[in-house]
Design a protein around this motif. Sequence first.
Motif, short mmCIF file in Angstrom:
data_model
loop_
_atom_site.label_atom_id
_atom_site.label_comp_id
_atom_site.label_asym_id
_atom_site.label_seq_id
_atom_site.Cartn_x
_atom_site.Cartn_y
_atom_site.Cartn_z
N TYR A 185 0.73 -1.07 0.01
CA TYR A 185 0.08 0.03 -0.12
C TYR A 185 0.97 1.28 0.04
CZ TYR A 185 -3.54 -3.22 1.53
OH TYR A 185 -4.61 -4.34 1.76
N VAL A 186 0.44 2.37 -0.57
CA VAL A 186 0.91 3.83 -0.52
C VAL A 186 -0.11 4.32 0.39
CG1 VAL A 186 1.80 5.67 -1.88
CG2 VAL A 186 1.78 3.41 -3.02
N GLY A 187 0.83 4.99 1.51
CA GLY A 187 -0.43 5.70 2.28
C GLY A 187 0.59 6.06 3.61
N ASP A 188 -0.16 6.56 4.70
CA ASP A 188 0.23 6.85 5.83
C ASP A 188 0.68 5.59 6.58
OD1 ASP A 188 1.00 8.43 8.01
OD2 ASP A 188 -1.04 8.33 8.91
N LEU A 189 1.85 5.68 6.91
CA LEU A 189 2.39 4.37 7.60
C LEU A 189 1.87 4.36 9.27
CD1 LEU A 189 6.24 4.65 6.87
CD2 LEU A 189 4.23 3.53 5.64
N ALA A 190 1.73 3.37 9.89
CA ALA A 190 1.33 2.97 11.07
C ALA A 190 1.84 4.23 12.03
CB ALA A 190 1.92 1.71 11.70
N TRP A 191 1.12 4.74 13.04
CA TRP A 191 1.47 5.62 13.96
C TRP A 191 1.64 7.18 13.35
CZ3 TRP A 191 4.76 1.22 13.72
CH2 TRP A 191 4.11 0.12 14.45
N GLY A 192 0.73 7.39 12.16
CA GLY A 192 0.98 8.73 11.67
C GLY A 192 2.20 9.35 11.49
N THR A 193 3.16 8.27 10.89
CA THR A 193 4.66 8.82 10.40
C THR A 193 4.55 9.34 8.98
OG1 THR A 193 4.97 6.60 9.92
CG2 THR A 193 5.67 7.32 12.13
N GLY A 194 3.56 9.48 8.23
CA GLY A 194 3.60 10.13 6.84
C GLY A 194 3.27 9.18 6.00
N ASN A 195 3.05 9.49 4.93
CA ASN A 195 2.93 8.66 3.65
C ASN A 195 4.23 7.86 3.26
OD1 ASN A 195 0.35 9.40 3.41
ND2 ASN A 195 0.44 9.91 0.97
N GLY A 196 4.12 6.51 2.78
CA GLY A 196 5.29 5.70 2.47
C GLY A 196 4.89 4.72 1.85
N VAL A 197 5.59 3.47 1.69
CA VAL A 197 5.16 2.46 1.05
C VAL A 197 5.39 0.94 1.95
CG1 VAL A 197 5.48 0.66 -0.93
CG2 VAL A 197 5.99 3.01 -1.38
N GLN A 198 4.51 0.27 2.11
CA GLN A 198 4.28 -0.36 3.45
C GLN A 198 3.42 -1.86 2.85
OE1 GLN A 198 1.49 1.08 6.24
NE2 GLN A 198 0.68 2.35 4.65
N TYR A 199 3.72 -2.95 3.55
CA TYR A 199 3.00 -4.38 3.45
C TYR A 199 2.37 -4.48 4.75
CZ TYR A 199 5.62 -7.42 6.19
OH TYR A 199 5.98 -8.30 7.23
N TYR A 200 1.18 -5.01 4.66
CA TYR A 200 0.38 -5.68 5.85
C TYR A 200 -0.72 -6.46 5.44
CZ TYR A 200 -2.63 -1.44 5.43
OH TYR A 200 -3.71 -0.55 4.92
N GLN A 201 -1.22 -7.26 6.26
CA GLN A 201 -2.44 -8.17 6.23
C GLN A 201 -3.70 -7.29 6.73
OE1 GLN A 201 -4.41 -10.05 8.02
NE2 GLN A 201 -5.12 -11.44 6.46
N ASN A 202 -4.77 -7.33 5.92
CA ASN A 202 -5.85 -6.52 6.07
C ASN A 202 -6.48 -6.57 7.45
OD1 ASN A 202 -5.72 -5.06 3.77
ND2 ASN A 202 -7.07 -6.28 2.65
N SER A 203 -6.42 -7.82 7.88
CA SER A 203 -6.94 -8.17 9.16
C SER A 203 -6.26 -7.81 10.47
CB SER A 203 -7.48 -9.70 9.33
OG SER A 203 -6.21 -10.27 9.47
N GLY A 204 -4.87 -7.14 10.10
CA GLY A 204 -4.24 -6.74 11.18
C GLY A 204 -3.27 -7.65 11.77
#
Length: 220
Positions: free
Chosen positions: A72-91
């Motif tokens: 995903y492209v968007g705000d990283l965890a903990w509001g650190t600003g947009n970046g590129v990240q991977y994660y599983q939708n259920s958390g």
Amino acid sequence: MSKALKLLVIFTASTVCGSVQAATPISGITTFNGPESTAAFGPANGAGLFAGNVSGYDFRVVTSSAEAIGIYVGDLAWGTGNGVQYYQNSGNAVNMTRFTVTSNGGEDFNLKGFGVSLTTMNGTDTSVNVVVLGYLDGSQVGTFSRTLSLSNGSVQLLEPFDVSGTAGFNLIDEFRIEPGIGSQIGYLGIDNLHAVNFVPEPSSCSLLLGLGLLRGRRRN
């Protein structure tokens, strides 16, 4: 080769090359501050999950399980600003073995650094070792590692990884982020990707154009 035929070769090669031209990242710091989006979604085991041309970069995430994840492209965890990240939708944390970054156009480049936000597989971890590997033409040429302190198994700030003073990262075409020995990563995002001096690889289009012109000169 007649002048008309030579112009046809040049026009055809230029048109084809223009239509397939790959993107090149900016020389400097890429902040990924564009619109939030899903760059890729699916299982990331085996060859991994690929996301192409995100601000001129290609990303590939490899995990140890077939569980579907997103890049995903968007705000990283903990509001650190947009970046590129991977994660599983259920958390759920999904064990990462490799996070790979290349230029979309295949250029060599000089990597200066980037910021990292992450979570480990165990919420009680107090530290994690992260390794950055630089590659050129498939061979490893640079290594950098940092051990980060964690709060509840997470890095809740954007931790800087400065490789500018580390030998081997001044000329690479790929870098990989991996967990160090004894460490596991279940979520990772990067931002403020700093790279300069992008050097394009010779393309088949440019070779075609060059050969066409050379042949034309030999016949004239």
